[in-house]
Design a protein around this motif. Structure first.
Motif, PDB file in Angstrom:
ATOM      1  N   GLY A 289     -46.925 -66.442  30.879  1.00 51.67           N
ATOM      2  CA  GLY A 289     -46.876 -64.999  30.661  1.00 51.67           C
ATOM      3  C   GLY A 289     -47.401 -64.143  31.787  1.00 51.67           C
ATOM      4  O   GLY A 289     -47.536 -62.933  31.644  1.00 51.67           O
ATOM      5  N   GLY A 290     -47.714 -64.740  32.938  1.00 51.77           N
ATOM      6  CA  GLY A 290     -48.086 -63.947  34.101  1.00 51.77           C
ATOM      7  C   GLY A 290     -49.564 -63.617  34.192  1.00 51.77           C
ATOM      8  O   GLY A 290     -50.415 -64.322  33.639  1.00 51.77           O
ATOM      9  N   ASN A 291     -49.885 -62.525  34.887  1.00 52.13           N
ATOM     10  CA  ASN A 291     -51.279 -62.144  35.118  1.00 52.13           C
ATOM     11  C   ASN A 291     -51.979 -61.881  33.782  1.00 52.13           C
ATOM     12  O   ASN A 291     -51.481 -61.132  32.936  1.00 52.13           O
ATOM     13  CB  ASN A 291     -51.341 -60.888  35.986  1.00 52.13           C
ATOM     14  N   ARG A 292     -53.176 -62.464  33.620  1.00 53.82           N
ATOM     15  CA  ARG A 292     -53.889 -62.332  32.344  1.00 53.82           C
ATOM     16  C   ARG A 292     -55.348 -61.948  32.546  1.00 53.82           C
ATOM     17  O   ARG A 292     -56.208 -62.317  31.756  1.00 53.82           O
ATOM     18  CB  ARG A 292     -53.755 -63.620  31.538  1.00 53.82           C
ATOM     19  N   SER A 293     -55.614 -61.171  33.612  1.00 53.81           N
ATOM     20  CA  SER A 293     -56.940 -60.576  33.751  1.00 53.81           C
ATOM     21  C   SER A 293     -57.210 -59.692  32.539  1.00 53.81           C
ATOM     22  O   SER A 293     -56.341 -58.932  32.107  1.00 53.81           O
ATOM     23  CB  SER A 293     -57.014 -59.730  35.020  1.00 53.81           C
ATOM     24  N   GLY A 294     -58.407 -59.806  31.972  1.00 55.19           N
ATOM     25  CA  GLY A 294     -58.724 -59.049  30.770  1.00 55.19           C
ATOM     26  C   GLY A 294     -58.267 -59.729  29.499  1.00 55.19           C
ATOM     27  O   GLY A 294     -58.538 -59.229  28.396  1.00 55.19           O
ATOM     28  N   ILE A 295     -57.585 -60.849  29.639  1.00 50.13           N
ATOM     29  CA  ILE A 295     -57.096 -61.617  28.484  1.00 50.13           C
ATOM     30  C   ILE A 295     -57.645 -63.041  28.553  1.00 50.13           C
ATOM     31  O   ILE A 295     -58.510 -63.432  27.785  1.00 50.13           O
ATOM     32  CB  ILE A 295     -55.551 -61.641  28.449  1.00 50.13           C
ATOM     33  N   ALA A 296     -57.108 -63.812  29.488  1.00 47.09           N
ATOM     34  CA  ALA A 296     -57.457 -65.224  29.624  1.00 47.09           C
ATOM     35  C   ALA A 296     -58.453 -65.464  30.741  1.00 47.09           C
ATOM     36  O   ALA A 296     -58.883 -66.594  30.947  1.00 47.09           O
ATOM     37  CB  ALA A 296     -56.199 -66.049  29.873  1.00 47.09           C
ATOM     38  N   PHE A 297     -58.807 -64.414  31.438  1.00 42.87           N
ATOM     39  CA  PHE A 297     -59.673 -64.534  32.606  1.00 42.87           C
ATOM     40  C   PHE A 297     -60.572 -63.318  32.683  1.00 42.87           C
ATOM     41  O   PHE A 297     -60.101 -62.174  32.548  1.00 42.87           O
ATOM     42  CB  PHE A 297     -58.818 -64.642  33.874  1.00 42.87           C
ATOM     43  N   GLY A 298     -61.867 -63.553  32.870  1.00 41.76           N
ATOM     44  CA  GLY A 298     -62.809 -62.453  32.989  1.00 41.76           C
ATOM     45  C   GLY A 298     -63.925 -62.780  33.960  1.00 41.76           C
ATOM     46  O   GLY A 298     -64.051 -63.919  34.421  1.00 41.76           O
ATOM     47  N   GLU A 299     -64.741 -61.770  34.246  1.00 39.72           N
ATOM     48  CA  GLU A 299     -65.817 -61.946  35.223  1.00 39.72           C
ATOM     49  C   GLU A 299     -67.072 -61.245  34.733  1.00 39.72           C
ATOM     50  O   GLU A 299     -67.012 -60.194  34.086  1.00 39.72           O
ATOM     51  CB  GLU A 299     -65.394 -61.373  36.572  1.00 39.72           C
ATOM     52  N   VAL A 300     -68.216 -61.851  35.044  1.00 36.26           N
ATOM     53  CA  VAL A 300     -69.514 -61.237  34.799  1.00 36.26           C
ATOM     54  C   VAL A 300     -70.247 -61.192  36.132  1.00 36.26           C
ATOM     55  O   VAL A 300     -70.320 -62.190  36.852  1.00 36.26           O
ATOM     56  CB  VAL A 300     -70.318 -62.037  33.760  1.00 36.26           C
ATOM     57  N   ASP A 301     -70.783 -60.018  36.478  1.00 33.75           N
ATOM     58  CA  ASP A 301     -71.416 -59.863  37.783  1.00 33.75           C
ATOM     59  C   ASP A 301     -72.893 -60.266  37.723  1.00 33.75           C
ATOM     60  O   ASP A 301     -73.411 -60.619  36.660  1.00 33.75           O
ATOM     61  CB  ASP A 301     -71.191 -58.441  38.328  1.00 33.75           C
ATOM     62  N   PRO A 302     -73.597 -60.240  38.843  1.00 31.59           N
ATOM     63  CA  PRO A 302     -74.989 -60.715  38.859  1.00 31.59           C
ATOM     64  C   PRO A 302     -75.921 -59.946  37.936  1.00 31.59           C
ATOM     65  O   PRO A 302     -76.956 -60.478  37.518  1.00 31.59           O
ATOM     66  CB  PRO A 302     -75.404 -60.541  40.325  1.00 31.59           C
ATOM     67  N   LEU A 303     -75.575 -58.705  37.620  1.00 31.09           N
ATOM     68  CA  LEU A 303     -76.412 -57.881  36.747  1.00 31.09           C
ATOM     69  C   LEU A 303     -76.027 -58.001  35.279  1.00 31.09           C
ATOM     70  O   LEU A 303     -76.652 -57.368  34.419  1.00 31.09           O
ATOM     71  CB  LEU A 303     -76.326 -56.408  37.179  1.00 31.09           C
ATOM     72  N   GLY A 304     -74.967 -58.772  34.996  1.00 33.85           N
ATOM     73  CA  GLY A 304     -74.563 -58.993  33.620  1.00 33.85           C
ATOM     74  C   GLY A 304     -73.423 -58.120  33.133  1.00 33.85           C
ATOM     75  O   GLY A 304     -73.043 -58.188  31.955  1.00 33.85           O
ATOM     76  N   TYR A 305     -72.841 -57.302  34.006  1.00 31.68           N
ATOM     77  CA  TYR A 305     -71.728 -56.443  33.599  1.00 31.68           C
ATOM     78  C   TYR A 305     -70.417 -57.234  33.556  1.00 31.68           C
ATOM     79  O   TYR A 305     -70.162 -58.074  34.420  1.00 31.68           O
ATOM     80  CB  TYR A 305     -71.600 -55.246  34.542  1.00 31.68           C
ATOM     81  N   VAL A 306     -69.607 -56.929  32.552  1.00 32.64           N
ATOM     82  CA  VAL A 306     -68.345 -57.646  32.311  1.00 32.64           C
ATOM     83  C   VAL A 306     -67.184 -56.855  32.900  1.00 32.64           C
ATOM     84  O   VAL A 306     -67.081 -55.631  32.703  1.00 32.64           O
ATOM     85  CB  VAL A 306     -68.132 -57.863  30.800  1.00 32.64           C
ATOM     86  N   HIS A 307     -66.296 -57.565  33.606  1.00 32.04           N
ATOM     87  CA  HIS A 307     -65.141 -56.957  34.266  1.00 32.04           C
ATOM     88  C   HIS A 307     -63.889 -57.795  33.998  1.00 32.04           C
ATOM     89  O   HIS A 307     -63.980 -58.951  33.578  1.00 32.04           O
ATOM     90  CB  HIS A 307     -65.391 -56.878  35.779  1.00 32.04           C
TER      91      HIS A 307
END
Length: 391
Positions: A289-307
């Motif tokens: 289904g293509g790009n899945r940022s925000g769905i199947a893939f996410g990131e947390v930065d060093p301060l704990g914020y979710v992107h």
């Protein structure tokens, strides 16, 4: 992420179980049925190198207020509760964190597969053995060319030799290891040499990243490949992957951050009259289904914020110090998060009209925003022609 190996030869690696399942393209909060997203944790911003395309703008200094060991363990517990399958420790340089081994071991014992993204310069024989003993599933070492080219990118003479030693140490203990290579104007001509290199060094895997204009990479927009150069790069990747297969070499080859790569592979198979290969490629693209940022893939930065992903840290959805990751990930009150989970009606320009939209899902939003200022505009790095996308 496009598995060239999977699309061409139906070969199965760990990540393919998350990317290519019948349910993957229908998911809204995870990689496939019953699991959450793959999560990258940029565990520290501190780094011993200063790469010219670093999306984190990392440097060799101490940054304040990064997650403590106890906070990180609580975060990992939350990931396990949300059935996150993989936690990728990244940075900065994650091996600089003194508690890396403790946290990687904690993740493994919690049932979250730890993997590692590193510049490789700190992987001694002892470090490699500890990584192996913990059960780190994969070590990705960033290398953006051979000696002189890589050291220029890394901002440090000798970085190549140290990374090479790190690779050798991983191979020596039987640790699965691969390269992370960001393609751009300065190193595209080295692709064939990189394929020779991973064969000579007995490396298991290589991820060819397309440049994303984020962090220090924002200044490199004019260093990206032209559309013609992108097509030529994919031709090389396809040719060399087929050559490996013909000679019985089992290497996992992937491209990252440009989902038109899969469509290009399909079109090349059709052009060659290989209908069986084209059908197989399209089957897997349809599953994914293509790009899945925000769905199947996410990131947390060093301060704990979710992107949504590591390149999109200017859009934030919450902090794991305040709420469980799973609660943040399923909360669609933020319009960017809501849009990413159902983005097709919001896309504009070529992306909105493209006949391959169900297979690509609008490609990479951060590149579109970096160039146009509009998060939902067309991705300028799509190198397919108007005719190829049905315009």
């Amino acid at each position: 992420m496009i598995s060239v190996t999977k699309l061409l030869f139906a070969r199965d690696y760990f990540g393919d179980r998350l990317r290519y399942t019948k349910s993957a393209h229908t998911m809204r909060n995870g990689a496939s049925e019953g699991v959450g997203p793959v999560v990258v944790w940029n565990s520290t911003k501190t780094c011993n190198l200063k790469c010219m395309h670093c999306y984190m703008k990392s440097d060799a200094k101490k940054y304040k207020d990064e997650l403590t060991t106890d906070e990180a363990k609580k975060f990992i517990d939350d990931l396990a509760a949300f059935h996150v399958p993989v936690l990728l420790f990244s940075g900065g340089e994650p091996l600089i964190r003194p508690d890396f081994f403790e946290l990687a071991d904690y993740a493994a014992k919690a049932g979250v597969r730890p993997t590692l993204s590193t510049n490789g310069t700190l992987i001694t024989k002892g470090v490699a053995q500890r990584i192996k003993d913990i059960g780190v599933g994969y070590v990705g070492i960033s290398l953006d060319g051979l000696k002189d080219v890589n050291d220029k990118f890394r901002g440090a003479p000798g970085a190549y030799e140290k990374a090479m030693k790190g690779i050798e140490n991983c191979v020596a203990v039987g640790q699965r290891v691969g390269l992370r290579f960001t393609i751009n104007q300065h190193n595209a001509r080295e692709l064939d040499k990189i394929f020779d290199f991973i064969e000579a060094e007995n490396i298991n895997r290589v991820c060819f990243y397309h440049l994303v204009y984020s962090g220090r990479g924002e200044a490199m927009v004019h260093d990206d490949l032209t559309h013609e150069e992108s097509r030529a790069a994919m031709d090389t990747i396809i040719r060399r992957t087929k050559d490996y297969e013909a000679r019985g070499l089992k290497k996992e080859i992937l491209t990252v951050d440009n989902h038109c790569d899969g469509i290009y592979m399909y079109l090349k198979a059709k052009e060659a009259g290989d209908d069986a290969a084209a059908e197989q490629i399209m089957k897997y693209l349809s599953m994914n289904g293509g790009n899945r940022s925000g769905i199947a893939f996410g990131e947390v930065d060093p301060l704990g914020y979710v992107h949504p992903d590591q390149f999109t840290q200017h859009h934030t959805f919450g902090n794991v110090r305040e709420r469980a990751f799973g609660d943040i990930w399923q909360d669609v009150t933020n319009p960017i998060m809501a849009g990413l989970k159902d983005r097709k009606p919001l896309l504009k320009g070529r992306c909105a009209k493209c006949k391959w939209l169900d297979r690509c899902n609008g490609n990479f939003r951060t590149r579109a925003e970096a160039v146009t200022g509009d998060f939902w505009a067309s991705d300028p790095a799509c190198y397919l022609t108007d005719e190829e996308i049905g315009l």
